[in-house]
Design a protein around this motif. Structure first.
Motif, PDB file in Angstrom:
ATOM      1  N   ALA A  52      24.720 -29.848  75.885  1.00  0.00           N
ATOM      2  CA  ALA A  52      24.026 -28.560  76.050  1.00  0.00           C
ATOM      3  C   ALA A  52      22.799 -28.701  76.943  1.00  0.00           C
ATOM      4  O   ALA A  52      22.507 -27.823  77.765  1.00  0.00           O
ATOM      5  CB  ALA A  52      23.640 -28.013  74.679  1.00  0.00           C
ATOM      6  N   ALA A  53      22.073 -29.819  76.820  1.00  0.00           N
ATOM      7  CA  ALA A  53      20.850 -30.005  77.607  1.00  0.00           C
ATOM      8  C   ALA A  53      21.153 -30.231  79.078  1.00  0.00           C
ATOM      9  O   ALA A  53      20.419 -29.754  79.960  1.00  0.00           O
ATOM     10  CB  ALA A  53      20.039 -31.174  77.050  1.00  0.00           C
ATOM     11  N   THR A  54      22.219 -30.958  79.384  1.00  0.00           N
ATOM     12  CA  THR A  54      22.554 -31.259  80.782  1.00  0.00           C
ATOM     13  C   THR A  54      23.384 -30.173  81.438  1.00  0.00           C
ATOM     14  O   THR A  54      23.528 -30.154  82.665  1.00  0.00           O
ATOM     15  CB  THR A  54      23.325 -32.585  80.862  1.00  0.00           C
ATOM     16  OG1 THR A  54      24.511 -32.498  80.051  1.00  0.00           O
ATOM     17  CG2 THR A  54      22.466 -33.744  80.381  1.00  0.00           C
ATOM     18  N   GLY A  55      23.960 -29.277  80.657  1.00  0.00           N
ATOM     19  CA  GLY A  55      24.806 -28.234  81.226  1.00  0.00           C
ATOM     20  C   GLY A  55      26.185 -28.738  81.612  1.00  0.00           C
ATOM     21  O   GLY A  55      26.846 -28.142  82.476  1.00  0.00           O
ATOM     22  N   ALA A  56      26.642 -29.808  80.979  1.00  0.00           N
ATOM     23  CA  ALA A  56      27.967 -30.361  81.284  1.00  0.00           C
ATOM     24  C   ALA A  56      29.058 -29.455  80.730  1.00  0.00           C
ATOM     25  O   ALA A  56      28.858 -28.763  79.721  1.00  0.00           O
ATOM     26  CB  ALA A  56      28.109 -31.765  80.703  1.00  0.00           C
ATOM     27  N   ASP A  57      30.185 -29.466  81.408  1.00  0.00           N
ATOM     28  CA  ASP A  57      31.318 -28.685  80.914  1.00  0.00           C
ATOM     29  C   ASP A  57      32.520 -29.551  80.561  1.00  0.00           C
ATOM     30  O   ASP A  57      33.576 -29.029  80.219  1.00  0.00           O
ATOM     31  CB  ASP A  57      31.743 -27.623  81.938  1.00  0.00           C
ATOM     32  CG  ASP A  57      31.784 -28.152  83.354  1.00  0.00           C
ATOM     33  OD1 ASP A  57      31.538 -27.377  84.274  1.00  0.00           O
ATOM     34  OD2 ASP A  57      32.051 -29.361  83.513  1.00  0.00           O
ATOM     35  N   THR A  58      32.378 -30.883  80.654  1.00  0.00           N
ATOM     36  CA  THR A  58      33.467 -31.789  80.310  1.00  0.00           C
ATOM     37  C   THR A  58      32.888 -33.096  79.777  1.00  0.00           C
ATOM     38  O   THR A  58      31.865 -33.573  80.269  1.00  0.00           O
ATOM     39  CB  THR A  58      34.358 -32.094  81.533  1.00  0.00           C
ATOM     40  OG1 THR A  58      34.863 -30.869  82.070  1.00  0.00           O
ATOM     41  CG2 THR A  58      35.533 -32.987  81.144  1.00  0.00           C
ATOM     42  N   ARG A  94      26.737 -33.377  71.367  1.00  0.00           N
ATOM     43  CA  ARG A  94      26.743 -31.930  71.622  1.00  0.00           C
ATOM     44  C   ARG A  94      25.401 -31.478  72.180  1.00  0.00           C
ATOM     45  O   ARG A  94      25.345 -30.663  73.109  1.00  0.00           O
ATOM     46  CB  ARG A  94      27.054 -31.188  70.317  1.00  0.00           C
ATOM     47  CG  ARG A  94      27.067 -29.673  70.456  1.00  0.00           C
ATOM     48  CD  ARG A  94      27.216 -29.036  69.086  1.00  0.00           C
ATOM     49  NE  ARG A  94      26.111 -29.446  68.206  1.00  0.00           N
ATOM     50  CZ  ARG A  94      26.118 -29.310  66.886  1.00  0.00           C
ATOM     51  NH1 ARG A  94      27.177 -28.778  66.282  1.00  0.00           N
ATOM     52  NH2 ARG A  94      25.087 -29.698  66.158  1.00  0.00           N
ATOM     53  N   ASP A  95      24.292 -32.018  71.650  1.00  0.00           N
ATOM     54  CA  ASP A  95      22.974 -31.652  72.151  1.00  0.00           C
ATOM     55  C   ASP A  95      22.772 -32.131  73.589  1.00  0.00           C
ATOM     56  O   ASP A  95      22.182 -31.419  74.417  1.00  0.00           O
ATOM     57  CB  ASP A  95      21.886 -32.245  71.253  1.00  0.00           C
ATOM     58  CG  ASP A  95      21.962 -31.701  69.821  1.00  0.00           C
ATOM     59  OD1 ASP A  95      22.503 -30.581  69.657  1.00  0.00           O
ATOM     60  OD2 ASP A  95      21.489 -32.382  68.891  1.00  0.00           O
ATOM     61  N   VAL A  96      23.264 -33.332  73.896  1.00  0.00           N
ATOM     62  CA  VAL A  96      23.145 -33.849  75.276  1.00  0.00           C
ATOM     63  C   VAL A  96      23.945 -32.979  76.237  1.00  0.00           C
ATOM     64  O   VAL A  96      23.487 -32.652  77.342  1.00  0.00           O
ATOM     65  CB  VAL A  96      23.620 -35.314  75.336  1.00  0.00           C
ATOM     66  CG1 VAL A  96      23.697 -35.794  76.781  1.00  0.00           C
ATOM     67  CG2 VAL A  96      22.699 -36.216  74.528  1.00  0.00           C
ATOM     68  N   GLU A 101      36.359 -31.979  70.497  1.00  0.00           N
ATOM     69  CA  GLU A 101      36.174 -30.692  71.182  1.00  0.00           C
ATOM     70  C   GLU A 101      35.575 -29.654  70.244  1.00  0.00           C
ATOM     71  O   GLU A 101      34.729 -28.839  70.643  1.00  0.00           O
ATOM     72  CB  GLU A 101      37.510 -30.191  71.732  1.00  0.00           C
ATOM     73  CG  GLU A 101      37.913 -30.814  73.050  1.00  0.00           C
ATOM     74  CD  GLU A 101      39.208 -30.215  73.579  1.00  0.00           C
ATOM     75  OE1 GLU A 101      39.875 -29.487  72.816  1.00  0.00           O
ATOM     76  OE2 GLU A 101      39.536 -30.454  74.749  1.00  0.00           O
ATOM     77  N   ASP A 102      36.007 -29.668  68.978  1.00  0.00           N
ATOM     78  CA  ASP A 102      35.477 -28.705  68.012  1.00  0.00           C
ATOM     79  C   ASP A 102      33.988 -28.915  67.767  1.00  0.00           C
ATOM     80  O   ASP A 102      33.268 -27.964  67.434  1.00  0.00           O
ATOM     81  CB  ASP A 102      36.242 -28.815  66.686  1.00  0.00           C
ATOM     82  CG  ASP A 102      37.684 -28.362  66.808  1.00  0.00           C
ATOM     83  OD1 ASP A 102      37.984 -27.622  67.772  1.00  0.00           O
ATOM     84  OD2 ASP A 102      38.521 -28.772  65.976  1.00  0.00           O
ATOM     85  N   VAL A 103      33.509 -30.152  67.941  1.00  0.00           N
ATOM     86  CA  VAL A 103      32.097 -30.440  67.708  1.00  0.00           C
ATOM     87  C   VAL A 103      31.257 -30.138  68.951  1.00  0.00           C
ATOM     88  O   VAL A 103      30.244 -29.445  68.879  1.00  0.00           O
ATOM     89  CB  VAL A 103      31.906 -31.908  67.278  1.00  0.00           C
ATOM     90  CG1 VAL A 103      30.412 -32.233  67.136  1.00  0.00           C
ATOM     91  CG2 VAL A 103      32.626 -32.181  65.970  1.00  0.00           C
ATOM     92  N   VAL A 104      31.660 -30.672  70.109  1.00  0.00           N
ATOM     93  CA  VAL A 104      30.817 -30.547  71.306  1.00  0.00           C
ATOM     94  C   VAL A 104      31.006 -29.202  72.008  1.00  0.00           C
ATOM     95  O   VAL A 104      30.207 -28.836  72.882  1.00  0.00           O
ATOM     96  CB  VAL A 104      31.089 -31.703  72.283  1.00  0.00           C
ATOM     97  CG1 VAL A 104      30.760 -33.031  71.644  1.00  0.00           C
ATOM     98  CG2 VAL A 104      32.532 -31.692  72.767  1.00  0.00           C
ATOM     99  N   ARG A 105      32.066 -28.484  71.694  1.00  0.00           N
ATOM    100  CA  ARG A 105      32.316 -27.135  72.207  1.00  0.00           C
ATOM    101  C   ARG A 105      32.582 -27.107  73.711  1.00  0.00           C
ATOM    102  O   ARG A 105      32.393 -26.061  74.356  1.00  0.00           O
ATOM    103  CB  ARG A 105      31.131 -26.208  71.877  1.00  0.00           C
ATOM    104  CG  ARG A 105      30.743 -26.166  70.415  1.00  0.00           C
ATOM    105  CD  ARG A 105      31.845 -25.544  69.572  1.00  0.00           C
ATOM    106  NE  ARG A 105      31.510 -25.574  68.167  1.00  0.00           N
ATOM    107  CZ  ARG A 105      30.750 -24.666  67.539  1.00  0.00           C
ATOM    108  NH1 ARG A 105      30.237 -23.665  68.246  1.00  0.00           N
ATOM    109  NH2 ARG A 105      30.528 -24.777  66.253  1.00  0.00           N
ATOM    110  N   VAL A 106      32.993 -28.217  74.317  1.00  0.00           N
ATOM    111  CA  VAL A 106      33.433 -28.235  75.715  1.00  0.00           C
ATOM    112  C   VAL A 106      34.717 -29.057  75.783  1.00  0.00           C
ATOM    113  O   VAL A 106      35.127 -29.689  74.809  1.00  0.00           O
ATOM    114  CB  VAL A 106      32.369 -28.848  76.662  1.00  0.00           C
ATOM    115  CG1 VAL A 106      31.115 -27.993  76.694  1.00  0.00           C
ATOM    116  CG2 VAL A 106      32.054 -30.286  76.277  1.00  0.00           C
TER     117      VAL A 106
END
Length: 512
Positions: free
Chosen positions: A158-164, A154-156, A180-185
């Motif tokens: 958020a840092a890279t701006g990935a959406d998938t 999830r932190d990676v 999905e519930d953890v990484v939020r994308v």
């Protein structure tokens, strides 16, 4: 506003547009460079230049031009100009992070698999930002990566701006939802990416029906209901908050979706079955004239269509991308001694090929199972040619074609140095090194095909009346004409024929 101000405003707008275009180009170039540096040359297949395919040997590439054509999208416009589809897709490209878990094998095998997933993602139209591997005995049954590693992911993201996030396996529906519930994308798996590529590249009616059937089979166990969209079926005690007035129509939304999917799948299966008679009629016509068939099978992007074009100039779409060919193409060719045979280009395979795709494309893959010779094409420049060989042979085994004679062809040999050729020779001592680009080894391949194809072996001396010209024509197609002389009573022919054809030619045999 004065004319000078209008001109100045327009010039300022043009400068800004040119600057933004330049920035987009620079961003795209930097993204491509970062992708190549991170995953190597095997990853950025879709970014390579395909100019060398535009040659006379490939025939007319109308499908290629159509796929790359610019099209206006109605309703998408700005104040200055319309937005083309290509520009819109560039704005909407997905940024993805790849993940994988490996237990057996080496790190190199896991990295090769992830590189292939990156190539699949790019072919589908995404930009790969990062790739993460974890070694563990087996994937976590809940979140695939494990709870702690999922939080790091999830932190990676958020840092890279990935959406998938794309997993290098086929995720269970519960794993995908929990991750999905953890990484939020959005989280998808390898199978979803392959199905997406197939849906983009399917062109014929049969191909589109096969892809849709595979997509529905994949979607069926992954349906989920959302809040108010669920019809209620509650009943029972009042104390539980249910009772009168809480009973719904009796079929939940998810059950309704499943029933519709089952109905659609049944209709698609009937459609695919309806395409079979036309294909069987063509095959029966070839069998009636005893025309041998050769099927080109192999890993995706190994150069099967390029090889077909090199031999027959078929004009089949050639593109340096995964799964560019989905529909079987059959062309006529001939051996060096003049015997006719058909050459069929088939859909490529890939490791962990979804089972539903093999089932959906079984009708297309019949060309492999009913051929006389299989030309097994392997990419000589691939970092894992042994994996390609094993994967394709597994699928050929599923089709019941293990007993068919096989010729292993190491294509793209112009990209393999001498040391790599020694490694390939160790994998397959009888393999043929071929380059569809330069023409190297094509004559040797045709010679091997001629050796394995069934050949006429019975010599007959015939006198055919002039009003039976179809016999002469059939001899040229089914057999091998050695000599021809024209006499008063007819055509004197000495020819080699198949044993099964001798009975119908007995009436024309000249006695010694």
């Amino acid at each position: 506003m004065t004319t000078d101000k209008l001109s100045q405003s327009a010039a300022t707008g043009n400068d800004a547009a040119e600057q933004s275009d330049a920035e987009r180009v620079l961003v795209r170039q930097s993204t491509q460079a970062a992708t190549v540096s991170r995953f190597g040359s095997a990853t950025a297949l879709a970014l390579q230049d395909d100019a060398h395919y535009e040659d006379l040997r490939d025939g007319e590439q109308f499908d290629r031009e159509d796929r790359q054509a610019l099209r206006r999208v109605p309703g998408l416009s700005t104040e200055l100009e319309d937005v083309t589809e290509v520009e819109y897709r560039q704005l909407r490209l997905e940024n993805v992070v790849l993940i994988g878990v490996y237990s057996a094998g080496t790190v190199q095998d896991a990295e090769n698999s992830l590189r292939e997933l990156a190539a699949l993602a790019e072919t589908a139209g995404a930009v790969v930002l990062d790739g993460l591997l974890q070694r563990r005995p087996h994937p976590d049954p809940s979140t695939y990566f494990g709870k702690g590693k999922a939080e790091e992911l999830r932190d990676v993201v958020a840092a890279t701006g990935a959406d998938t996030v794309i997993a290098d396996t086929e995720l269970a529906p519960s794993q995908r939802r929990a991750l999905e519930d953890v990484v939020r994308v959005k989280v998808i798996d390898r199978t979803a990416v392959i199905l997406d590529i197939f849906s983009q590249h399917a062109k014929s009616r049969e191909g589109r029906a096969q892809v849709e059937l595979a997509q529905l089979e994949y979607l069926l166990p992954r349906l989920r209901g959302w809040g108010e969209s669920m019809s209620r079926q509650a009943g029972g005690q009042v104390g539980a908050g249910t009772g009168m007035g809480s009973r719904g129509p009796g079929e939940t939304k998810i059950e309704l979706d499943r029933r519709r999917i089952h109905s659609r799948m049944a209709k698609l299966r009937r459609q695919i079955k309806g395409f079979a008679p036309a294909r069987e009629a063509k095959r029966a016509n070839r069998n009636r004239f005893e025309v041998p068939s050769v099927a080109i099978a192999g890993y995706t992007n190994a150069g099967k269509s390029s090889l077909l074009n090199r031999i027959t100039r078929a004009g089949v779409l050639v593109e340096n991308a995964l799964f560019a060919t989905l529909d079987a193409t059959v062309r006529r060719s001939s051996t060096p001694d003049g015997r006719l045979f058909t050459l069929a280009d088939t859909v490529g395979f890939v490791r962990n090929l979804p089972h539903q795709l093999v089932e959906a494309f079984r009708s297309t893959l019949e060309e492999v199972g009913q051929s006389d010779v299989i030309v097994h094409v392997v990419d000589a420049s691939h970092p894992d040619p042994a994996g390609q060989l094993a994967t394709v042979r597994d699928v050929i085994g599923e089709l019941g074609a293990r007993d068919i004679p096989e010729i292993v062809v190491f294509n793209k040999s112009d990209l393999a140095d001498d040391d790599h050729r020694l490694v390939l020779r160790g994998l397959e001592p009888n393999g043929v090194f071929v380059s569809a680009r330069t023409g190297e080894g094509v004559d040797e391949l045709l010679a091997q095909i001629a050796e394995l194809l069934p050949s006429p072996e019975i010599e007959l001396d015939l006198l055919v009346p002039y009003d039976r010209g179809e016999i002469i024509s059939r001899l040229h197609v089914q057999g091998r004409v050695l000599s021809t002389e024209y006499e008063e009573s007819g055509t004197r022919v000495r020819a080699l024929v198949h044993p099964g054809r001798t009975a119908e030619l007995e009436a024309f045999v000249v006695s010694a």
